[in-house]
Design a protein around this motif. Structure first.
Motif, mmCIF file in Angstrom:
data_model
loop_
_atom_site.group_PDB
_atom_site.id
_atom_site.type_symbol
_atom_site.label_atom_id
_atom_site.label_comp_id
_atom_site.label_asym_id
_atom_site.label_seq_id
_atom_site.Cartn_x
_atom_site.Cartn_y
_atom_site.Cartn_z
ATOM 1 N N ASN A 1 -17.662 3.615 9.917
ATOM 2 C CA ASN A 1 -16.475 4.429 9.658
ATOM 3 C C ASN A 1 -16.890 5.849 9.330
ATOM 4 O O ASN A 1 -18.065 6.206 9.479
ATOM 5 C CB ASN A 1 -15.602 3.811 8.551
ATOM 6 C CG ASN A 1 -16.314 3.722 7.222
ATOM 7 O OD1 ASN A 1 -17.034 4.643 6.813
ATOM 8 N ND2 ASN A 1 -16.147 2.608 6.523
ATOM 9 N N ASN B 1 -4.881 12.808 8.999
ATOM 10 C CA ASN B 1 -4.066 11.743 9.567
ATOM 11 C C ASN B 1 -2.584 12.105 9.556
ATOM 12 O O ASN B 1 -1.859 11.808 10.512
ATOM 13 C CB ASN B 1 -4.297 10.440 8.801
ATOM 14 C CG ASN B 1 -3.600 9.259 9.434
ATOM 15 O OD1 ASN B 1 -2.530 8.845 9.012
ATOM 16 N ND2 ASN B 1 -4.190 8.721 10.491
ATOM 17 N N ARG C 1 -4.189 4.649 12.800
ATOM 18 C CA ARG C 1 -3.848 3.898 11.588
ATOM 19 C C ARG C 1 -3.828 2.389 11.866
ATOM 20 O O ARG C 1 -4.234 1.596 11.010
ATOM 21 C CB ARG C 1 -2.502 4.361 11.036
ATOM 22 C CG ARG C 1 -2.130 3.691 9.708
ATOM 23 C CD ARG C 1 -0.746 4.125 9.265
ATOM 24 N NE ARG C 1 -0.742 5.510 8.825
ATOM 25 C CZ ARG C 1 -1.003 5.904 7.575
ATOM 26 N NH1 ARG C 1 -1.291 4.994 6.659
ATOM 27 N NH2 ARG C 1 -0.947 7.168 7.257
ATOM 28 N N ASP D 1 -7.371 1.200 11.588
ATOM 29 C CA ASP D 1 -7.883 1.229 10.207
ATOM 30 C C ASP D 1 -7.223 0.169 9.336
ATOM 31 O O ASP D 1 -7.866 -0.385 8.432
ATOM 32 C CB ASP D 1 -7.681 2.625 9.614
ATOM 33 C CG ASP D 1 -8.572 3.660 10.282
ATOM 34 O OD1 ASP D 1 -9.705 3.309 10.646
ATOM 35 O OD2 ASP D 1 -8.133 4.815 10.452
ATOM 36 N N GLU D 2 -5.953 -0.140 9.592
ATOM 37 C CA GLU D 2 -5.279 -1.192 8.829
ATOM 38 C C GLU D 2 -5.832 -2.568 9.172
ATOM 39 O O GLU D 2 -5.866 -3.471 8.330
ATOM 40 C CB GLU D 2 -3.772 -1.161 9.087
ATOM 41 C CG GLU D 2 -3.036 0.010 8.447
ATOM 42 C CD GLU D 2 -2.910 -0.121 6.937
ATOM 43 O OE1 GLU D 2 -3.323 -1.153 6.372
ATOM 44 O OE2 GLU D 2 -2.401 0.827 6.311
ATOM 45 N N THR E 1 -10.971 -1.385 9.645
ATOM 46 C CA THR E 1 -11.645 -0.653 8.569
ATOM 47 C C THR E 1 -11.289 -1.205 7.200
ATOM 48 O O THR E 1 -12.161 -1.406 6.344
ATOM 49 C CB THR E 1 -11.291 0.843 8.638
ATOM 50 O OG1 THR E 1 -11.500 1.321 9.967
ATOM 51 C CG2 THR E 1 -12.152 1.637 7.666
ATOM 52 N N LYS E 2 -10.014 -1.482 6.979
ATOM 53 C CA LYS E 2 -9.569 -2.011 5.685
ATOM 54 C C LYS E 2 -10.256 -3.332 5.355
ATOM 55 O O LYS E 2 -10.781 -3.511 4.245
ATOM 56 C CB LYS E 2 -8.052 -2.205 5.695
ATOM 57 C CG LYS E 2 -7.492 -2.775 4.398
ATOM 58 C CD LYS E 2 -6.021 -3.138 4.517
ATOM 59 C CE LYS E 2 -5.828 -4.388 5.357
ATOM 60 N NZ LYS E 2 -4.408 -4.849 5.333
ATOM 61 N N ASP F 1 -5.897 -0.284 1.830
ATOM 62 C CA ASP F 1 -5.143 0.008 3.046
ATOM 63 C C ASP F 1 -5.759 1.221 3.710
ATOM 64 O O ASP F 1 -6.793 1.739 3.244
ATOM 65 C CB ASP F 1 -3.657 0.246 2.740
ATOM 66 C CG ASP F 1 -3.432 1.266 1.630
ATOM 67 O OD1 ASP F 1 -4.290 2.163 1.467
ATOM 68 O OD2 ASP F 1 -2.403 1.183 0.934
ATOM 69 N N ALA F 2 -5.170 1.664 4.801
ATOM 70 C CA ALA F 2 -5.720 2.805 5.524
ATOM 71 C C ALA F 2 -5.732 4.066 4.660
ATOM 72 O O ALA F 2 -6.692 4.838 4.699
ATOM 73 C CB ALA F 2 -4.910 3.053 6.796
ATOM 74 N N TYR F 3 -4.680 4.266 3.864
ATOM 75 C CA TYR F 3 -4.623 5.461 3.015
ATOM 76 C C TYR F 3 -5.775 5.468 2.019
ATOM 77 O O TYR F 3 -6.378 6.519 1.755
ATOM 78 C CB TYR F 3 -3.292 5.521 2.282
ATOM 79 C CG TYR F 3 -3.136 6.746 1.406
ATOM 80 C CD1 TYR F 3 -2.668 7.950 1.932
ATOM 81 C CD2 TYR F 3 -3.490 6.708 0.055
ATOM 82 C CE1 TYR F 3 -2.543 9.081 1.137
ATOM 83 C CE2 TYR F 3 -3.378 7.829 -0.745
ATOM 84 C CZ TYR F 3 -2.896 9.009 -0.193
ATOM 85 O OH TYR F 3 -2.790 10.128 -0.990
ATOM 86 N N TYR G 1 -8.669 4.164 2.435
ATOM 87 C CA TYR G 1 -9.850 4.540 3.211
ATOM 88 C C TYR G 1 -9.890 6.034 3.461
ATOM 89 O O TYR G 1 -10.928 6.678 3.281
ATOM 90 C CB TYR G 1 -9.861 3.768 4.533
ATOM 91 C CG TYR G 1 -10.699 4.388 5.622
ATOM 92 C CD1 TYR G 1 -12.059 4.626 5.429
ATOM 93 C CD2 TYR G 1 -10.132 4.734 6.851
ATOM 94 C CE1 TYR G 1 -12.827 5.199 6.433
ATOM 95 C CE2 TYR G 1 -10.888 5.295 7.858
ATOM 96 C CZ TYR G 1 -12.241 5.528 7.645
ATOM 97 O OH TYR G 1 -12.993 6.098 8.643
ATOM 98 N N TYR G 2 -8.769 6.630 3.869
ATOM 99 C CA TYR G 2 -8.746 8.061 4.159
ATOM 100 C C TYR G 2 -9.105 8.885 2.916
ATOM 101 O O TYR G 2 -9.839 9.870 3.001
ATOM 102 C CB TYR G 2 -7.368 8.474 4.672
ATOM 103 C CG TYR G 2 -6.963 7.800 5.958
ATOM 104 C CD1 TYR G 2 -7.912 7.460 6.922
ATOM 105 C CD2 TYR G 2 -5.625 7.494 6.221
ATOM 106 C CE1 TYR G 2 -7.538 6.828 8.097
ATOM 107 C CE2 TYR G 2 -5.246 6.862 7.404
ATOM 108 C CZ TYR G 2 -6.210 6.526 8.333
ATOM 109 O OH TYR G 2 -5.850 5.895 9.491
#
Length: 374
Positions: A132, A196, A254, A257-258, A261-262, A269-271, A273-274
């Protein structure tokens, strides 16, 4: 240093776009769809996973050892690429061509080591783990391998897009003990939360073209290696969710990532991670010469993601912004009328100046040592 960066501070400094690419979208699309197969050809020697003891799928080295044997103290340029990219990308080859060319042919005579992220550039994924924007462990291992393989060589890092965020994270994490001699960041999103939001809301192009194009690239990457994630008992991606995702006709950043990555990296969640991935958090901790190059009309990163305050407060950091250039584009005419990428010039000038300073200091230290011995 400013006197050396003619393309940034000189009388004719700045980026001057070719007239047929009027904005960031045009530069970004041309960078993605243009034919660059016949320019900036680079020959690589690949080090396989078995040679790297299992922690990384592969590193590409240029020039190959069969072409140029290792010279003690030769400068190394370590490269991290963008999303789903690799050493084959034109934006990587564009900057490596003048850096790795022999000095007698006008180059800097550096040796390049390009890290191909897991599963990218024809490399397998050996375990159900991806990468990532803040995967710094692979960078850390790669730098250690370079230090052992090329002892005494200064290592200069350069990252592009997603890779520039990761290498910036790494540089900040290492702080005062960073083994890199310097670092260059090209088209770094810096703030992934803001980037994002920009992609999802800025315009119809960002929302429906770039968002789905990047999401589709990640979906294709996951599809190529789906058996590792579907069959392994160690996979953290829910089986049914993965099957549904792979069958979807279109996905966004997203969405990936959801799902991936998550779960793989344990984010809420994706947020989450960001927020965690954003390299803007580490800019104030950088303690080596650092050059950041960004275009304000970059449709991928947006113009509100740059850590301008942190850069002003850190004397090690020089953040250069151009009005135009798009994402990894910056196409302009060279003096001979050929097409080139502008960012190659400041990167070369920056590294050439740092190598010159380092060589001068090393020479001074050797003379000082001789005097002390007398």
């Amino acid at each position: 240093m400013q006197k050396k960066l003619h393309s940034v501070f000189g009388p004719s400094a700045g980026f001057k776009s070719v007239p047929w690419l009027p904005n960031g979208d045009a530069h970004t699309i041309y960078a993605s769809l243009g034919n660059f197969e016949l320019v900036d050809r680079i020959d690589y020697e690949r080090y396989s996973d078995s040679q790297l003891r299992g922690w990384l799928s592969g590193l590409d080295i240029s020039p190959p050892s069969s072409v140029k044997s290792f010279q003690p103290g030769e400068p190394i340029i370590f490269v991290t690429h963008g999303l789903t990219g690799g050493s084959n990308e034109s934006y990587v080859r564009a900057v490596l061509a003048p850096l790795t060319a022999p000095k007698e042919r006008g180059g800097l005579g550096m040796r390049a080591v390009v890290q191909n992220s897991r599963g990218c550039n024809r490399l397998p994924i050996l375990t159900p783990k991806l990468y990532n924007a803040c995967t710094t462990d692979d960078i850390r291992h790669a730098v250690l391998w370079i230090s052992k393989t090329f002892p005494g060589s200064p290592i200069y890092g350069i990252g592009f897009s997603l890779g520039s965020n990761a290498i910036t994270d790494y540089t900040g994490e290492e702080g005062d003990t960073c083994p890199l001699a310097a670092c260059v960041s090209v088209a770094n999103p810096f703030d992934f939360v803001a980037a994002n939001k920009h992609i999802e809301t800025h315009s119809l192009m960002t929302k429906y073209v770039y968002n789905y194009a990047l999401g589709g690239a990640l979906q294709a990457l996951l599809a190529r290696h789906q058996r590792v994630f579907l069959d392994s008992p160690d996979s953290l991606i829910p089986h049914d969710d993965l099957v549904k995702y792979l069958q979807a006709r279109s996905v966004t950043l997203r969405d990936f990532d959801e799902l991936a990555t998550k779960n793989v990296f344990g984010y809420k969640d994706a947020y989450d991670y960001y927020a965690h991935a954003s390299s803007s958090r580490f800019v104030e901790r950088i303690r080596i010469p650092y050059l950041g190059l960004n275009a304000l009309d970059d449709p991928i990163t947006g113009r509100h993601t740059l850590p301008e305050t942190q850069a002003r407060m850190n004397p090690w950091v020089l953040l250069v912004r151009t009005k135009h250039g798009g994402h990894l584009g910056w196409f302009e005419y060279a003096p001979d009328g050929s097409l080139r990428r502008w960012y190659v010039q400041p990167v070369r000038e920056w590294l050439e100046a740092l190598i010159e300073v380092r060589n001068t200091l090393c020479l001074w230290e050797r003379r000082r040592f001789k005097i002390l011995r007398l």
